[in-house]
Design an enzyme around this catalytic site. Structure first.
Site, PDB file in Angstrom:
ATOM      1  N   GLU A  43     -38.220  40.625  53.737  1.00 49.45           N
ATOM      2  CA  GLU A  43     -37.611  39.399  53.957  1.00 49.45           C
ATOM      3  C   GLU A  43     -36.204  38.951  52.978  1.00 49.45           C
ATOM      4  OE1 GLU A  43     -38.849  36.013  55.953  1.00 49.45           O
ATOM      5  OE2 GLU A  43     -37.442  35.112  56.257  1.00 49.45           O
TER       6      GLU A  43
ATOM      7  N   ARG B 246     -53.136  40.805  50.472  1.00 53.89           N
ATOM      8  CA  ARG B 246     -52.686  40.761  49.434  1.00 53.89           C
ATOM      9  C   ARG B 246     -53.178  40.605  48.032  1.00 53.89           C
ATOM     10  NH1 ARG B 246     -48.935  37.367  52.143  1.00 53.89           N
ATOM     11  NH2 ARG B 246     -47.800  36.622  50.036  1.00 53.89           N
TER      12      ARG B 246
ATOM     13  N   LYS C 255     -43.020  32.572  47.979  1.00 52.45           N
ATOM     14  CA  LYS C 255     -41.624  32.595  47.972  1.00 52.45           C
ATOM     15  C   LYS C 255     -41.070  31.223  47.768  1.00 52.45           C
ATOM     16  CE  LYS C 255     -41.296  35.848  50.688  1.00 52.45           C
ATOM     17  NZ  LYS C 255     -39.894  37.294  51.216  1.00 52.45           N
TER      18      LYS C 255
HETATM   19  P1  ATP Z   1     -42.751  35.417  53.663  1.00 52.81           P
HETATM   20  O1  ATP Z   1     -43.851  34.132  53.894  1.00 52.81           O
HETATM   21  O2  ATP Z   1     -41.153  34.799  53.000  1.00 52.81           O
HETATM   22  O3  ATP Z   1     -42.634  35.990  54.628  1.00 52.81           O
HETATM   23  P2  ATP Z   1     -44.065  37.883  52.263  1.00 52.81           P
HETATM   24  O4  ATP Z   1     -44.079  37.235  50.850  1.00 52.81           O
HETATM   25  O5  ATP Z   1     -44.667  37.843  53.198  1.00 52.81           O
HETATM   26  O6  ATP Z   1     -43.205  35.539  52.377  1.00 52.81           O
HETATM   27  P3  ATP Z   1     -42.016  39.694  52.669  1.00 52.81           P
HETATM   28  O7  ATP Z   1     -40.341  39.875  52.548  1.00 52.81           O
HETATM   29  O8  ATP Z   1     -42.067  39.546  54.097  1.00 52.81           O
HETATM   30  O9  ATP Z   1     -42.455  37.982  51.837  1.00 52.81           O
HETATM   31  O10 ATP Z   1     -42.925  40.485  51.819  1.00 52.81           O
HETATM   32  C1  ATP Z   1     -42.474  41.993  51.779  1.00 52.81           C
HETATM   33  C2  ATP Z   1     -44.725  42.773  52.097  1.00 52.81           C
HETATM   34  O11 ATP Z   1     -44.402  42.729  51.014  1.00 52.81           O
HETATM   35  C3  ATP Z   1     -44.449  42.522  53.469  1.00 52.81           C
HETATM   36  O12 ATP Z   1     -44.686  43.723  53.597  1.00 52.81           O
HETATM   37  C4  ATP Z   1     -45.792  41.814  53.136  1.00 52.81           C
HETATM   38  O13 ATP Z   1     -46.888  42.038  53.317  1.00 52.81           O
HETATM   39  C5  ATP Z   1     -46.335  42.261  51.316  1.00 52.81           C
HETATM   40  N1  ATP Z   1     -45.902  41.042  50.672  1.00 52.81           N
HETATM   41  C6  ATP Z   1     -46.106  40.016  50.475  1.00 52.81           C
HETATM   42  N2  ATP Z   1     -46.534  38.980  49.077  1.00 52.81           N
HETATM   43  C7  ATP Z   1     -48.317  40.033  49.151  1.00 52.81           C
HETATM   44  C8  ATP Z   1     -48.846  40.340  47.845  1.00 52.81           C
HETATM   45  N3  ATP Z   1     -49.091  38.912  47.204  1.00 52.81           N
HETATM   46  N4  ATP Z   1     -49.442  40.941  48.469  1.00 52.81           N
HETATM   47  C9  ATP Z   1     -49.403  42.190  48.600  1.00 52.81           C
HETATM   48  N5  ATP Z   1     -48.453  42.473  49.339  1.00 52.81           N
HETATM   49  C10 ATP Z   1     -47.137  41.517  49.553  1.00 52.81           C
END
Ligand code: ATP
Ligand code: MG
Length: 554
Positions: free
Chosen positions: A28, A254, A264
């Site tokens: 996102e 994660r 974020k």
């Molecule tokens: P938000 O709360 O803004 O959704 P987010 O960290 O999930 O934050 P995204 O941009 O939706 O951010 O994440 C893109 C991809 O990265 C998604 O598939 C998410 O699952 C993965 N991702 C985000 N944070 C992690 C993490 N700490 N470890 C592994 N994968 C992650």
């Protein structure tokens, strides 16, 4: 690749559910990517590559209030820098707004979606809890024609923000709360970074994501564990709309890391509040921060490989990431001499104008990196802490009357100490032994310490920024009631030294190049550098705490 995701893919290929592998990375654009995203990127692109498949980059831009093109650009740059390539497959969920809208009308016509006039609070109230079933909305049984009319008028902008939503009609008694008639469209007047003011209704993530996956022909939608409970809903949309490509969602754990935040929202708070210099502050766990700090893409990818892919959440020790960085730089980075806190040394018996050049290996671990010449003269700098006037027992460096080796040069012996009016040591007077050129005494006499140095008249001045952990608590987001995660910031995470002395071989070092400063650590040229004043970031010290932890557990 050998992990549970690959096992599932193998089954799908064997059973004929899919005859190819196509994944996507769906950020996102509401912030910069961090080390957790690096893990997801390595998995999404890595799984595709391991199966001769493809991986798309798709911006999941369904929330116009938080998104921005600055983030889109940074995300693209970071993925490329990490070493991955989406080729010509760059997509945006917003590209599908029209198609998603059609899907929503289709659900309405099937009697599987309805316009609901309850307020957000009421919807929450009606939703029930884990132990109590929800209550049906009084608008749940609106006739199809009325729903269609209202939904079209929602799109046309006839109703104020938040006054109505479109909901899937599933099951208010489902044990899974996500299945209790979830909202799939909301009214929101916000300018979208790509579609401008074309839309005043926006699809929700749970609706947009499975359908975007399906539109792109994604076979395996890899995401993090928090979406596990959303999978029945993910499948419901694909089944109910009977789309051609029925993508399979697979969840993995994660990445959590000690002394690090991977939220974020919280990272944005640090940027907005000026707690760090920006998203690319070298202390940030963002990819741009790590890049500026001097971490290599190889080190980050290797770290992601080592931590692997698991189904259960765990916390990785930060020192493992640093270990991977050191391992990569150990062989790659040339080793030069730099003095961070200079102490002037006069070698009394060395000829006033003589300059000698010593031929020195650039990296003993990697002879291919060749040699360089380092000038030596009567006036040199050493580190302040390589001298002690009154040394304790185990201190083997320079002290009054004591002899040490100057790396690659001569033995010197400290004869006297000059102090200023306040008693601070400002200069040492030493003598050298010409017989010890190259670092050994022909009479076999030994010295216990070897220190680095820089010739005064050849020295380059530099600023050096020493970084420590951004947070002093292992789990920075764990705080007691009424407290804030920012209280866990490490007040000593940055120390700036402005009077550093570098050997002349550092001349014209370009931003981004990495070095080992002999005995001190790994350093990277910062983009703040000017021709007059190069700036270096400390990437890591030489002390590998991970190696110690690993050795202990063996
Ligand atoms: P938000 O709360 O803004 O959704 P987010 O960290 O999930 O934050 P995204 O941009 O939706 O951010 O994440 C893109 C991809 O990265 C998604 O598939 C998410 O699952 C993965 N991702 C985000 N944070 C992690 C993490 N700490 N470890 C592994 N994968 C992650
Ligand atoms: Mg997300």
């Amino acid at each position: 690749m050998d992990n549970f995701i690959q096992d599932i893919i193998n089954e799908d290929l064997k059973s004929g559910r899919f005859d190819r592998v196509h994944t996507r990375f769906p950020p996102e654009p509401n912030g910069y990517l961090h080390i957790g995203h690096a893990k997801a990127i390595c998995i999404d692109f890595g799984i595709a590559a391991a199966n001769n498949g493809l991986c798309n980059l798709r911006f999941d831009d369904t929330n116009p209030t938080k998104e921005d093109t600055e983030y889109v650009e940074s995300i693209k740059e970071d993925i490329k820098w990490l070493g991955f390539d989406w080729e010509d497959r760059l997509y945006y969920a917003s590209d599908y707004f029209e198609q998603l809208y059609e899907y929503a009308e289709q659900l309405i016509k099937m009697g599987k979606a309805y316009v609901c006039d309850l307020s957000a609070d009421e919807i929450r109230e009606y939703r029930g809890t884990l132990t109590e079933p929800g209550k049906e909305s009084p608008y749940r049984n609106r006739p199809v024609e009325e729903n269609l009319d209202l939904f079209r008028r929602m799109r046309a902008g006839e109703f104020p923000d938040g006054s109505r939503v479109l909901r899937a009609k599933i099951d208010m008694a489902s044990p899974n709360l996500n299945m209790r008639d979830p909202v799939i469209y909301r009214i929101l007047r916000a300018t979208h970074h790509r579609t401008g003011d074309k839309w005043c209704i926006y699809p929700m993530y749970d609706f947009a994501h499975p359908l975007s996956d399906s539109i792109e022909g994604i076979t395996h939608s890899l995401c993090t564990l928090e979406f596990e409970d959303h999978r029945p809903l993910y499948d419901w949309f694909l089944e109910t709309l009977n789309v051609k490509c029925k993508t399979r969602q697979i969840e993995f754990a994660r990445l959590n890391m000690t002394y690090t935040l991977t939220s974020k929202r919280k990272l944005l708070e640090l940027v907005k509040g000026g707690y760090v210099r920006g998203w690319d502050d070298p202390r940030m766990p963002t990819i741009s921060g790590m890049r500026r700090r001097g971490y290599t893409p190889e080190a980050i990818r290797n770290f992601c490989n080592i931590i692997g892919v698991a189904k259960s959440n765990s916390v990785v020790d930060f020192s493992l990431l640093e270990h991977c960085v050191r391992e990569d730089l150990n062989a790659k980075a040339p080793r030069l001499m730099a003095v961070l806190r200079p102490l002037r040394v006069v070698i009394d018996n060395y000829p006033e104008d003589l300059v000698e050049e010593f031929e020195v290996e650039n990296n003993p671990e990697n002879p291919e990196m060749g040699t360089r010449k380092v000038p030596f003269s009567k006036y040199i700098y050493i580190e302040q802490d390589d001298f002690m006037e009154d040394p304790p027992k185990k201190y083997f460096r320079l002290a009054p009357g004591r002899e040490v080796r100057l790396k690659n040069a001569y033995f010197i012996k400290c004869e006297s100490v000059i102090k200023d009016a306040d008693g601070n040591i400002v200069e040492l007077h030493c003598t050298y032994d010409p017989e010890t050129r190259g670092g050994n005494a022909p009479d076999g006499r030994k010295v216990k310490g070897t220190i680095h140095w820089v010739s005064e008249k050849h020295a380059i001045n530099a600023e050096v920024r020493l970084y420590d952990l951004l947070f002093s608590a292992p789990n920075p987001s764990e705080v007691e009631e009424g407290h804030d995660f920012k209280e866990n910031l490490n007040p000593n995470s940055l120390e700036i030294l402005k009077n550093c002395k570098l050997e002349p071989n550092f001349a014209h070092a370009v931003p981004g190049s990495r070095y080992q400063f002999l005995r001190l650590g790994y350093f990277c040229v910062d983009p703040d550098s000017t021709e007059e004043m190069p700036v270096f970031n400390r990437i890591a010290t030489l002390k590998d705490t991970w190696a110690k932890i690993a050795a202990k557990s063996e």
